[in-house]
Design a protein around this motif. Sequence first.
Motif, PDB file in Angstrom:
ATOM      1  N   VAL A 124       0.845  -1.209  -0.038  1.00  0.00           N
ATOM      2  CA  VAL A 124       0.071   0.014  -0.055  1.00  0.00           C
ATOM      3  C   VAL A 124       0.693   1.336  -0.049  1.00  0.00           C
ATOM      4  CG1 VAL A 124      -1.603   1.208   1.567  1.00  0.00           C
ATOM      5  CG2 VAL A 124      -2.070  -1.007   1.108  1.00  0.00           C
ATOM      6  N   SER A 125       2.075   1.220   1.045  1.00  0.00           N
ATOM      7  CA  SER A 125       2.879   2.293   0.821  1.00  0.00           C
ATOM      8  C   SER A 125       3.565   2.587  -0.525  1.00  0.00           C
ATOM      9  CB  SER A 125       3.963   2.040   1.957  1.00  0.00           C
ATOM     10  OG  SER A 125       4.830   3.134   2.154  1.00  0.00           O
ATOM     11  N   SER A 126       3.936   1.743  -0.995  1.00  0.00           N
ATOM     12  CA  SER A 126       4.835   1.835  -2.424  1.00  0.00           C
ATOM     13  C   SER A 126       3.857   2.295  -3.556  1.00  0.00           C
ATOM     14  CB  SER A 126       5.698   0.719  -2.623  1.00  0.00           C
ATOM     15  OG  SER A 126       4.712  -0.553  -3.011  1.00  0.00           O
ATOM     16  N   ALA A 127       2.769   1.950  -3.220  1.00  0.00           N
ATOM     17  CA  ALA A 127       1.635   2.116  -4.388  1.00  0.00           C
ATOM     18  C   ALA A 127       0.995   3.280  -4.383  1.00  0.00           C
ATOM     19  CB  ALA A 127       0.619   1.060  -4.387  1.00  0.00           C
ATOM     20  N   THR A 128       0.990   4.061  -3.040  1.00  0.00           N
ATOM     21  CA  THR A 128       0.552   5.296  -3.031  1.00  0.00           C
ATOM     22  C   THR A 128       1.494   6.746  -3.247  1.00  0.00           C
ATOM     23  OG1 THR A 128       0.608   5.238  -0.687  1.00  0.00           O
ATOM     24  CG2 THR A 128      -1.555   4.819  -1.664  1.00  0.00           C
ATOM     25  N   ASP A 129       0.890   7.616  -3.507  1.00  0.00           N
ATOM     26  CA  ASP A 129       1.788   8.827  -3.617  1.00  0.00           C
ATOM     27  C   ASP A 129       2.238   9.350  -2.431  1.00  0.00           C
ATOM     28  OD1 ASP A 129       3.180  11.057  -4.956  1.00  0.00           O
ATOM     29  OD2 ASP A 129       1.432  12.240  -4.696  1.00  0.00           O
ATOM     30  N   PRO A 130       3.688   9.530  -2.272  1.00  0.00           N
ATOM     31  CA  PRO A 130       4.074  10.041  -1.000  1.00  0.00           C
ATOM     32  C   PRO A 130       3.663  11.410  -0.550  1.00  0.00           C
ATOM     33  CG  PRO A 130       5.896   9.756  -2.419  1.00  0.00           C
ATOM     34  CD  PRO A 130       4.612   9.331  -3.230  1.00  0.00           C
ATOM     35  N   ASN A 131       3.232  12.223  -1.259  1.00  0.00           N
ATOM     36  CA  ASN A 131       2.621  13.446  -1.198  1.00  0.00           C
ATOM     37  C   ASN A 131       0.996  13.442  -0.564  1.00  0.00           C
ATOM     38  OD1 ASN A 131       5.173  15.087  -1.609  1.00  0.00           O
ATOM     39  ND2 ASN A 131       4.543  14.542  -3.619  1.00  0.00           N
ATOM     40  N   THR A 132       0.260  12.437  -1.241  1.00  0.00           N
ATOM     41  CA  THR A 132      -1.126  12.730  -0.873  1.00  0.00           C
ATOM     42  C   THR A 132      -1.597  11.258  -0.372  1.00  0.00           C
ATOM     43  OG1 THR A 132      -1.368  11.920  -3.315  1.00  0.00           O
ATOM     44  CG2 THR A 132      -1.623  14.194  -2.787  1.00  0.00           C
ATOM     45  N   THR A 137      -2.026   4.794   3.894  1.00  0.00           N
ATOM     46  CA  THR A 137      -0.875   4.007   4.554  1.00  0.00           C
ATOM     47  C   THR A 137      -1.173   3.979   6.146  1.00  0.00           C
ATOM     48  OG1 THR A 137       0.451   4.859   2.774  1.00  0.00           O
ATOM     49  CG2 THR A 137       1.327   3.384   4.312  1.00  0.00           C
ATOM     50  N   ALA A 138      -1.375   5.240   6.633  1.00  0.00           N
ATOM     51  CA  ALA A 138      -1.621   5.491   8.083  1.00  0.00           C
ATOM     52  C   ALA A 138      -2.649   4.825   8.560  1.00  0.00           C
ATOM     53  CB  ALA A 138      -1.339   7.061   8.258  1.00  0.00           C
TER      54      ALA A 138
END
Lengths: 217, 38
Positions: A124-132, A137-138
């Motif tokens: 999930v973390s690697s598939a989502t954009d770190p900015n949005t 993920t949280a």
Amino acid sequence: MKWGTLLFGTLSFALVFGYASKTMYGIEHGGNLLAYWHIALAWVASAALGTTFVGSVLFLRYRGRFWSRLAHSAGELGFLFATLTLLLGSAWGKVIWNSWWEWTDVRLVTFLIVWFIYAGYLVVSSATDPNTGDRYTAVYGVVGFVTVPISYASTRLWTPTFHETTIGNPEVSANIDPTTLLVTFVAATFLYVYLLGVRIQVHEVEDRLRGLTGGRR
Amino acid sequence: MEPLLLFGYTALFVALFGYAAYLQRKLGRVERRLNDLR
């Protein structure tokens, strides 16, 4: 931290190979010495996944990028430690249970579920954009943590078959040397904190880099 | 040394040292890129 890891790591291996007894549950075999790092790794895996939980909660509350870096770094480490816990535990199980894996053992099965949950967390973390996408993920990090205390308490919640309850159980039958185990716990904790620091640093520099390149990786 | 013991601790060393080396290399690489961009 690096020197603490080296010092206690060396001391741990000196005690494991030079002092600790090879006889556990009445079976004399060198493979029993895997128990010390198996237990210590399970401890740091739980600590790391707990850190992911705390980091995720604080990120959802305060939105600071530091909290999501902390949560992700600890999640990655927790997954690594959980993998090694399973690997060493499986090898030790072959010695004391004469089996690599037992589906009837509640601790093994619940710990495998934890492993899958945190594999999912990393996906999930690697598939989502770190900015949005850090929010998703949280939320996953908070909800997924439920499996960790369940796995820990599984031998009390259900009838244990192979793993026995150790803490607070006066009838525990594993012949594990407490000094060796304590030193190994300290070594594993130093290692965890050291690796966590480096992983967070990598995240920080990557974020600065992303800021300069406008989001391009 | 028993094969299981050797297998277990070799796996532990390879994974932990490998991961630590990977992190250090990655850190060095992103720091260099950051300095180049600056």
